[in-house]
Write a protein that holds these residues in place. Structure first.
Motif, PDB file in Angstrom:
ATOM      1  N   ILE A 119       0.856  -1.182   0.000  1.00  0.00           N
ATOM      2  CA  ILE A 119       0.000   0.000   0.000  1.00  0.00           C
ATOM      3  C   ILE A 119       0.894   1.235   0.000  1.00  0.00           C
ATOM      4  O   ILE A 119       1.658   1.460   0.946  1.00  0.00           O
ATOM      5  CB  ILE A 119      -0.930   0.033   1.223  1.00  0.00           C
ATOM      6  N   SER A 120       0.819   2.012  -1.062  1.00  0.00           N
ATOM      7  CA  SER A 120       1.594   3.249  -1.162  1.00  0.00           C
ATOM      8  C   SER A 120       0.739   4.421  -0.725  1.00  0.00           C
ATOM      9  O   SER A 120      -0.409   4.556  -1.151  1.00  0.00           O
ATOM     10  CB  SER A 120       2.086   3.467  -2.598  1.00  0.00           C
ATOM     11  N   GLU A 121       1.285   5.260   0.122  1.00  0.00           N
ATOM     12  CA  GLU A 121       0.578   6.456   0.573  1.00  0.00           C
ATOM     13  C   GLU A 121       1.076   7.694  -0.155  1.00  0.00           C
ATOM     14  O   GLU A 121       0.785   8.819   0.249  1.00  0.00           O
ATOM     15  CB  GLU A 121       0.786   6.648   2.089  1.00  0.00           C
ATOM     16  N   GLU A 122       1.829   7.511  -1.235  1.00  0.00           N
ATOM     17  CA  GLU A 122       2.414   8.658  -1.927  1.00  0.00           C
ATOM     18  C   GLU A 122       1.654   9.013  -3.193  1.00  0.00           C
ATOM     19  O   GLU A 122       1.304  10.164  -3.416  1.00  0.00           O
ATOM     20  CB  GLU A 122       3.875   8.368  -2.284  1.00  0.00           C
ATOM     21  N   SER A 123       1.394   8.060  -4.071  1.00  0.00           N
ATOM     22  CA  SER A 123       0.803   8.379  -5.363  1.00  0.00           C
ATOM     23  C   SER A 123      -0.622   8.861  -5.192  1.00  0.00           C
ATOM     24  O   SER A 123      -1.483   8.145  -4.705  1.00  0.00           O
ATOM     25  CB  SER A 123       0.809   7.134  -6.262  1.00  0.00           C
ATOM     26  N   GLY A 124      -0.855  10.100  -5.576  1.00  0.00           N
ATOM     27  CA  GLY A 124      -2.181  10.678  -5.526  1.00  0.00           C
ATOM     28  C   GLY A 124      -2.685  10.940  -4.129  1.00  0.00           C
ATOM     29  O   GLY A 124      -3.840  11.253  -3.933  1.00  0.00           O
ATOM     30  N   VAL A 125      -1.801  10.843  -3.138  1.00  0.00           N
ATOM     31  CA  VAL A 125      -2.257  11.019  -1.775  1.00  0.00           C
ATOM     32  C   VAL A 125      -1.925  12.407  -1.265  1.00  0.00           C
ATOM     33  O   VAL A 125      -2.779  13.177  -0.895  1.00  0.00           O
ATOM     34  CB  VAL A 125      -1.636   9.946  -0.854  1.00  0.00           C
ATOM     35  N   LEU A 126      -0.643  12.750  -1.267  1.00  0.00           N
ATOM     36  CA  LEU A 126      -0.244  14.045  -0.756  1.00  0.00           C
ATOM     37  C   LEU A 126      -0.381  15.086  -1.851  1.00  0.00           C
ATOM     38  O   LEU A 126       0.162  14.942  -2.935  1.00  0.00           O
ATOM     39  CB  LEU A 126       1.209  13.996  -0.243  1.00  0.00           C
ATOM     40  N   LYS A 412       5.254   6.429   4.265  1.00  0.00           N
ATOM     41  CA  LYS A 412       5.088   6.427   2.811  1.00  0.00           C
ATOM     42  C   LYS A 412       4.358   5.197   2.296  1.00  0.00           C
ATOM     43  O   LYS A 412       3.699   5.243   1.263  1.00  0.00           O
ATOM     44  CB  LYS A 412       6.464   6.520   2.138  1.00  0.00           C
ATOM     45  N   GLY A 413       4.481   4.099   2.985  1.00  0.00           N
ATOM     46  CA  GLY A 413       3.828   2.890   2.517  1.00  0.00           C
ATOM     47  C   GLY A 413       4.102   1.725   3.443  1.00  0.00           C
ATOM     48  O   GLY A 413       4.928   1.807   4.361  1.00  0.00           O
ATOM     49  N   TYR A 414       3.424   0.617   3.182  1.00  0.00           N
ATOM     50  CA  TYR A 414       3.591  -0.559   4.028  1.00  0.00           C
ATOM     51  C   TYR A 414       3.046  -1.777   3.280  1.00  0.00           C
ATOM     52  O   TYR A 414       2.253  -1.662   2.342  1.00  0.00           O
ATOM     53  CB  TYR A 414       2.850  -0.386   5.362  1.00  0.00           C
ATOM     54  N   TYR A 415       3.502  -2.946   3.712  1.00  0.00           N
ATOM     55  CA  TYR A 415       3.000  -4.209   3.170  1.00  0.00           C
ATOM     56  C   TYR A 415       1.819  -4.684   4.015  1.00  0.00           C
ATOM     57  O   TYR A 415       1.833  -4.567   5.254  1.00  0.00           O
ATOM     58  CB  TYR A 415       4.088  -5.277   3.185  1.00  0.00           C
TER      59      TYR A 415
END
Length: 757
Positions: A119-126, A412-415
């Motif tokens: 799970i990426s928290e970067e693309s399209g998030v911030l 930024k993200g996690y599995y």
């Protein structure tokens, strides 16, 4: 009922008085005045506006991506799912691993993975980084209104917890600097942030918000707690051994069994008590975060706490029990706890503050050893808490802001990793569920994985508290950080005041009655019973006012259909003796179905007695809607008269593209020049998602026939351009007094509303 009708009439008069003056020249707004029969002093002068000056013009806006609603941590009989972060030797995240790169063990038994994703928290998030705030460039500039975040818009949820029960005066100086830097430079759109203290309760400033102004206020309240377990500095300065001197003077032997220093046992008990208090406060915070979406993080600044006693390990049993309960709760709530040793880089040596008078060399060496042991022991508690929840400890580092930056980088993200558990995981042993130890390994060399330490063998449904009684259900709803539940609520709190009553807060609570169960009665009547609870909290968590009532709604014929479709408005007014920040939390319960709804709002009440420029709350409504119509349809009224559509009312504020909208407010404590005239200017601005989409030109304020300069009424009308995209907006009013001192020259208020097609 009489008291409520009096409050309804009071607010009705406030709205009609606000109509007493509408400026005749409004470059950024329509100059057509709201029609009213209750305003004998309304001026008739009107100017003909140009097309470019009568409408708010939109600017392009970006729409954030949708957030997945799946739970991060899930514990059921069919699936155990947890999160993990993998980093390389430099601490950078590794994002290209596959399921075969992981090995998962539960109580030493290898598990077969059934679920795996990154799970990426970067693309399209911030979104774009927040520009430098006007607060930094010009402290007197009006603040930017905060964007109202719905649960699906939240991208990062961060609780910055200051353990003022266990942080020294010296350490708190650096913690405050780190908090200010985070709000100024590191906070992003879509961040839901709370700045909390372990010694404070559910205060007005102890809440999750995207409003930087509330966070600044919360930082100002971060102070050293002299009653806590930490002193002025990280280590208490050495002082002459008064107890040893007293024993020598009394002739007691140092080996006397009754000669133990009684203050030592008292200090140890006090330290343990405040350590339990710190963990209890964290438990309360994490429990409140359970309803927030996604993966959450807690960053705790503390001088640490002990979880073990080297001489007697059983002494800290209470601390360990509370710590284990906190860890299980944090893991189930998808909360990662990061800890920061607020002492920074410490040298457990002597300082100028130490008084070594009368101490032997051995005693001095023992003092240095005890300080080193204390540093290590207190860091152990921070380390254990962070490791068990998938976070990390930042220690021996003076860069507090850098510590927060490391935490944000880690977000930024996690599995997401899942497996099907064996039935024995949830078996009880002698009536108790055991703790299942979780271990995650990565096959690729040179990498480090951080994850949850494990969980108690209880499913999420079993662990979820069952609220059976009316009180339990309402208290649970009040603790919700968002407006939530099966009975939708919308809360509007408006600060105001006058010379007769002083300051007060008037609140309108719109209750959606579509899902409330009515029972049929004789003669075509329909009845519903609602439990209503409202609590007003001060800045320090003290309850200022409380309402706990059971209300009966009886309607029939056309009024019944109108109430089901339009809802009801419950009006409350709380007198405020002291200016400051307040938070109103409300909950409603349908007695027939036990359905719940909740809402909360922050409001700041100005001090009207200090002769400073201030504004009331803003009443905003459709031009075709009157406050008299809205407020006369309050809850509890019986009759057949249908209520008007409340979509454009002050309690709902949901307008359509192309609507004309009226707004009203009061100006307090305007100053007069030598000729007895005011020198006020007003300006209107519109914001969406924290970005300005329209700003009108400042215009002079003409009080007309008003004579009470301590309480002036103003208002106007705006036309919502059809090009304004549907969504949530904020209307901000700025009033400037040229006669006031520079630091107190401007006052502002804002109110949110929605545009629909």
């Amino acid at each position: 009922m009489k008291r409520r009708l009096a409050l309804i009439l009071a607010l009705t008069l406030l709205a009609s008085n606000a109509l007493a003056h509408v400026p005749s020249t409004l470059p950024q707004q329509t100059t057509q005045q709201p029609s009213t029969q209750t305003n004998p002093t309304q001026t008739s002068a009107q100017a003909t506006p140009t097309p470019t000056s009568t409408q708010a013009t939109p600017t392009p806006q970006s729409t954030p991506a949708e957030e997945s609603e799946e739970d991060v941590v899930r514990i059921t009989t069919n699936l155990v799912q947890f999160d993990a972060v993998v980093t390389d030797r430099q601490g950078h995240q590794v994002t290209d691993l596959r399921p075969e790169d992981f090995e998962v063990f539960l109580d030493g038994k290898k598990q077969e993975l059934t679920n795996f994703s990154y799970i990426s928290e970067e693309s399209g998030v911030l979104m774009a980084a927040t520009p430098t705030t006007p607060r930094l460039a010009d402290r007197n500039a009006p603040p930017i209104p905060p964007a109202h975040l719905r649960p699906e818009q939240v991208r990062r949820t961060v609780a910055l917890v200051v353990d003022d029960l266990g942080t020294s005066f010296q350490s708190l100086t650096y913690v405050r600097q780190a908090l200010k830097k985070f709000v100024d430079e590191q906070m992003q759109p879509g961040d839901l942030v709370a700045i909390m203290r372990t010694s404070a309760g559910m205060g007005a400033l102890q809440q999750f918000t995207s409003d930087k102004n509330i966070l600044y206020r919360a930082i100002e309240h971060v102070r050293w707690n002299p009653s806590g377990r930490s002193g002025i500095s990280a280590f208490a300065p050495a002082a002459p051994d008064a107890f040893a001197q007293a024993k020598q003077q009394s002739g007691l032997s140092n080996n006397n069994a009754n000669g133990n220093d009684p203050s030592s046992d008292l200090d140890e008990f006090r330290e343990e008590l405040f350590s339990v208090g710190t963990l209890g406060a964290l438990n309360f915070i994490v429990r409140g975060m359970n309803e927030l979406p996604g993966r959450k993080s807690v960053v705790m600044f503390s001088d640490g706490f002990k979880i073990y006693d080297q001489e007697d390990p059983t002494k800290k049993a209470r601390v360990i029990d509370n710590l284990r309960r906190l860890i299980d709760l944090a893991n189930r709530a998808s909360v990662v706890v990061y800890t920061v040793d607020a002492r920074g880089l410490q040298v457990a040596g002597l300082s100028a503050a130490d008084d070594l008078n009368g101490r032997t060399t051995q005693q001095i060496n023992d003092l240095l050893t005890s300080r080193l042991d204390e540093l290590i022991d207190t860091q152990q508690g921070l380390q254990y808490l962070a490791d068990a929840t998938g976070g990390f400890l930042v220690k021996n580092n003076n860069d507090m802001s850098g510590a927060v930056r490391r935490v944000l980088e880690d977000q930024k993200g996690y599995y997401l990793i899942g497996f099907r558990p064996d039935e024995s995981v949830f078996d009880s042993i002698r009536g108790r569920r055991h703790f299942n130890n979780l271990q995650v390994k990565v096959r690729r060399p040179g990498l480090r994985v951080r994850s949850r330490a494990g969980f108690i063998g209880v499913t999420d449904s079993e662990a979820k508290p069952v609220r059976r009684t009316r009180v339990e259900q309402l208290i649970g709803a009040l603790a919700s950080p968002f407006s939530s539940g099966d009975v939708p609520l919308r809360l509007t709190s408006l600060p105001g005041g006058d010379t007769a009553r002083g300051s007060y807060v008037t609140s309108l609570m719109h209750i959606d009655m579509g899902g409330v169960r009515f029972t049929d009665e004789a003669d075509g009547w329909h009845k519903a019973v609602l439990d209503v609870v409202a609590l007003t909290f001060g800045e320090e968590g003290n309850v200022i006012d409380r309402i706990d009532r059971t209300e009966t709604v009886r309607v029939r014929a056309a009024a019944y259909d109108a109430v089901r479709h339009n809802g009801l408005v419950y009006t409350m007014q709380v007198p405020v003796k002291k200016a400051g920040a307040y938070q109103l939390r409300v909950a409603v319960r349908d007695a027939a179905t036990e359905k719940l709804g909740s809402a909360s709002q922050f409001v700041e009440v100005p001090n009207l007695k200090k002769d400073r420029l201030a504004l009331s709350g803003i009443i905003m409504q459709s031009s075709g809607f009157t406050a008299v119509q809205l407020l006369s349809s309050g809850i509890g009224a019986e009759g057949e008269q249908a209520t008007p559509d409340p979509q454009g009312s002050p309690a709902v504020r949901r307008f359509r593209q192309g609507d004309d909208v009226d707004y009203y407010f009061n100006i307090y404590n305007a100053r007069l020049d030598s000729a007895g005239r005011t020198q006020l200017q007003t300006q209107m601005r519109l914001f969406r998602d924290g970005q300005q989409v329209y700003a009108g030109q400042p215009i002079p304020f003409d009080p007309g026939k008003q004579t009470d300069t301590k309480n002036l009424h103003d208002g106007s009308r705006i036309h919502l351009n059809t090009g304004l995209a549907p969504g949530d907006y904020v209307l901000q009013i700025i009033v400037t007094d040229a006669l006031a001192p520079e630091k107190r020259r401007a006052a502002t208020q804002w109110i949110d509303f929605e545009i629909v097609k």
